[in-house]
Design a protein around this motif. Structure first.
Motif, PDB file in Angstrom:
ATOM      1  N   THR A 123       0.829  -1.204   0.000  1.00  0.00           N
ATOM      2  CA  THR A 123       0.000   0.000   0.000  1.00  0.00           C
ATOM      3  C   THR A 123       0.863   1.254   0.000  1.00  0.00           C
ATOM      4  OG1 THR A 123      -1.726  -1.172   1.200  1.00  0.00           O
ATOM      5  CG2 THR A 123      -1.847   1.217   1.214  1.00  0.00           C
TER       6      THR A 123
ATOM      7  N   GLY B 258       0.626   4.057  -2.843  1.00  0.00           N
ATOM      8  CA  GLY B 258       0.397   5.457  -2.529  1.00  0.00           C
ATOM      9  C   GLY B 258       1.500   6.360  -3.054  1.00  0.00           C
TER      10      GLY B 258
ATOM     11  N   LEU C  19      -5.708   5.692   2.414  1.00  0.00           N
ATOM     12  CA  LEU C  19      -5.032   4.419   2.154  1.00  0.00           C
ATOM     13  C   LEU C  19      -4.281   3.882   3.368  1.00  0.00           C
ATOM     14  CD1 LEU C  19      -3.500   5.122  -1.394  1.00  0.00           C
ATOM     15  CD2 LEU C  19      -5.425   3.613  -0.867  1.00  0.00           C
TER      16      LEU C  19
ATOM     17  N   THR D 139     -11.881   3.584  -2.308  1.00  0.00           N
ATOM     18  CA  THR D 139     -12.043   3.935  -0.890  1.00  0.00           C
ATOM     19  C   THR D 139     -13.329   4.700  -0.594  1.00  0.00           C
ATOM     20  OG1 THR D 139     -10.778   5.981  -1.247  1.00  0.00           O
ATOM     21  CG2 THR D 139      -9.538   4.041  -0.519  1.00  0.00           C
TER      22      THR D 139
ATOM     23  N   GLU E 190      -8.773   0.532   6.947  1.00  0.00           N
ATOM     24  CA  GLU E 190      -7.609  -0.055   7.608  1.00  0.00           C
ATOM     25  C   GLU E 190      -7.861  -1.511   7.984  1.00  0.00           C
ATOM     26  OE1 GLU E 190      -4.770   0.480  11.571  1.00  0.00           O
ATOM     27  OE2 GLU E 190      -6.007   2.161  10.875  1.00  0.00           O
TER      28      GLU E 190
ATOM     29  N   LEU F   3      -7.456  -3.599   4.986  1.00  0.00           N
ATOM     30  CA  LEU F   3      -6.034  -3.703   4.638  1.00  0.00           C
ATOM     31  C   LEU F   3      -5.345  -4.748   5.516  1.00  0.00           C
ATOM     32  CD1 LEU F   3      -3.401  -2.690   3.279  1.00  0.00           C
ATOM     33  CD2 LEU F   3      -3.337  -0.873   5.003  1.00  0.00           C
TER      34      LEU F   3
END
Length: 452
Positions: free
Chosen positions: A239, A243, A363, A425, A434, A437
């Protein structure tokens, strides 16, 4: 003292205005700096790019610092740095002092890119997070437009020192405004108390939302991890890379070539100095207007869909411009260049411009949100630095149409990246993003097990 919701988000986004002003003002100032301080294409690029070198350090340091000290205190430091940098630039007697002033301003710019999106995202309710986080991009565009208007106003007296020095005024507003800014509730919950977090959330959240948000944050806080441990963890690495690449693409698809060098491009097309700067005012106005449109629609359309639409439009604008300049020559293409660059700004302004600043803090996990966003902002600054340093050199050795063709090819690469790698998102709380993730790598269970 109770602060209104509108004032909180205005002050929170004010750092974006300063970022935009200092990014845009150099484009007009460069036309007149050369009359007092000799510059060639290399030193011109150095003056522009030195701000981005400072931004690399500012972005890298401010993220971790904000996780430790809080978002609000770091914004206060950033405001002071903006003031010092603007004063150095206004009084600079030589090229090296200009570079030093731009380096100092750059530290504040880097800090703004890292902190402002995080602060806005953490203060905003889930349903409005896209539009409220987009205020950062709106402020950036207003800052750019303000710089173009100031440039135009001082063109008759070639007042480049005034152009650069007037950044002191919004910096002072930010410095005073920090007094009225509350701290991020997510930072308060982790470092102060639940009551402090609830009090701040009462300013921006509906009361019916607060209990669920607090419960989600406390669930994440159960995981025993330091910021550094989260940053270097294998589950976050993909991630963080995504990003960072996302941030890099936003800078190298061509927007900064337009922001920094639009007057120079117009001059090459045969327009005079005043007309060239006035042309940038038009582009800056369009940028603000389409960003306002973006704020109205960003919570209604998937983030990825907006990015794809923007990519297609930007690439098409660049290709059309490159082909027409090649076919009829740059001296005959002034209005074509203005129209195509305006179309590019329109597609960038309601897609890639605001969406990046909304998505970056979305993210990353709470425990390392400031630091991770800072790393992505650091990469963004590197991309901006590359464009600022090499664009004037490229236009010296290549025809303008070939340079814009390069940006079009980069835009196609960005489109492929968005479709293949970027997650969606919209419509999910920061804690839900989160949790998803972590669940993909079993990170949550592994960390909770270690604490029990």
């Amino acid at each position: 003292m109770k602060v209104s919701k509108k004032l909180i988000f205005f002050l929170g986004a004010l750092g974006g205005l300063l970022y935009g002003y200092d990014m845009g003002v150099i484009s007009g100032a460069l036309l007149f700096i050369k009359d007092d301080i000799p510059l060639n294409s290399v030193t011109e690029g150095l003056v522009v790019a030195s701000m981005l070198v400072g931004a690399i350090f500012g972005a890298g340091a401010s993220g971790p610092l904000s996780d430790r000290l809080g978002r609000r205190r770091v914004v206060f430091i950033i405001a002071i740095i903006y003031i010092v940098g603007a004063l150095i630039l206004a009084l600079a007697p030589s090229m090296p002092i200009l570079v030093i002033g731009r380096l100092v301003i750059g530290v504040a710019v880097g800090g703004s890119t890292a902190i402002v999106p995080v602060y806005l995202s953490e203060m905003a309710p889930t349903a409005q997070r896209g539009s409220l986080s987009s205020l950062n991009q709106l402020m950036i565009t207003i800052g750019i437009l303000s710089s173009y208007l100031i440039n135009y106003a001082f063109t008759p007296i070639e007042g480049w020192r005034w152009m650069l020095g007037l950044a002191v005024l919004p910096s002072l507003i930010l410095l005073i405004g920090v007094i009225f800014m509350p701290e991020s509730p997510r930072w308060l919950l982790e470092h102060k108390s639940e009551k402090a977090a609830r009090d701040v959330m009462g300013l921006t959240f509906e009361h019916s939302e607060i209990d669920k948000e607090i419960a989600d944050m406390k669930e994440i806080n159960r995981i025993s991890e330091s910021t550094w441990k989260v940053l270097k963890s294998p589950w976050l690495r993909p991630t963080l890379i995504i990003g960072s690449v996302f941030a890099l693409f936003q800078q190298i698809i061509g927007i900064n070539a337009i922001i920094y060098y639009a007057p120079s491009i117009f001059s090459k097309a045969g327009l005079g100095d005043a007309t060239s700067i006035l042309g940038t005012v038009g582009i800056g106005t369009v940028n603000v207007l389409v960003t306002i449109i973006a704020i109205m629609i960003i919570d209604k359309i998937d983030r990825k869909r907006l990015l794809v639409i923007g990519n297609i439009g930007m690439v098409a604008s660049l290709l059309i411009m490159a082909i027409l300049i090649w076919a009829i020559g740059i001296q005959s293409s002034s209005w074509i260049i203005i129209i195509c660059l305006t179309l590019f700004i329109i597609f960038f302004g309601f897609t890639w411009g605001p969406v990046l600043w909304v998505m970056l803090p979305e993210l990353f996990p709470m425990r390392a949100r400031g630091a991770a966003t800072g790393i992505a902002a650091l990469v963004l600054s590197i991309g901006s630095l590359l464009v600022a340093q090499f664009f004037p050199i490229l236009t010296d050795v290549l025809p303008v149409e070939q340079v814009f063709l390069i940006f079009a090819i980069i835009g196609i690469g960005a489109l492929v990246f968005v479709v293949k790698y970027l997650p969606e998102t919209r419509g999910r709380s920061l804690e839900e993003i989160e949790a998803d993730l972590r669940s993909r790598t079993n990170a949550t269970n592994a960390q909770i097990d270690k604490t029990e």
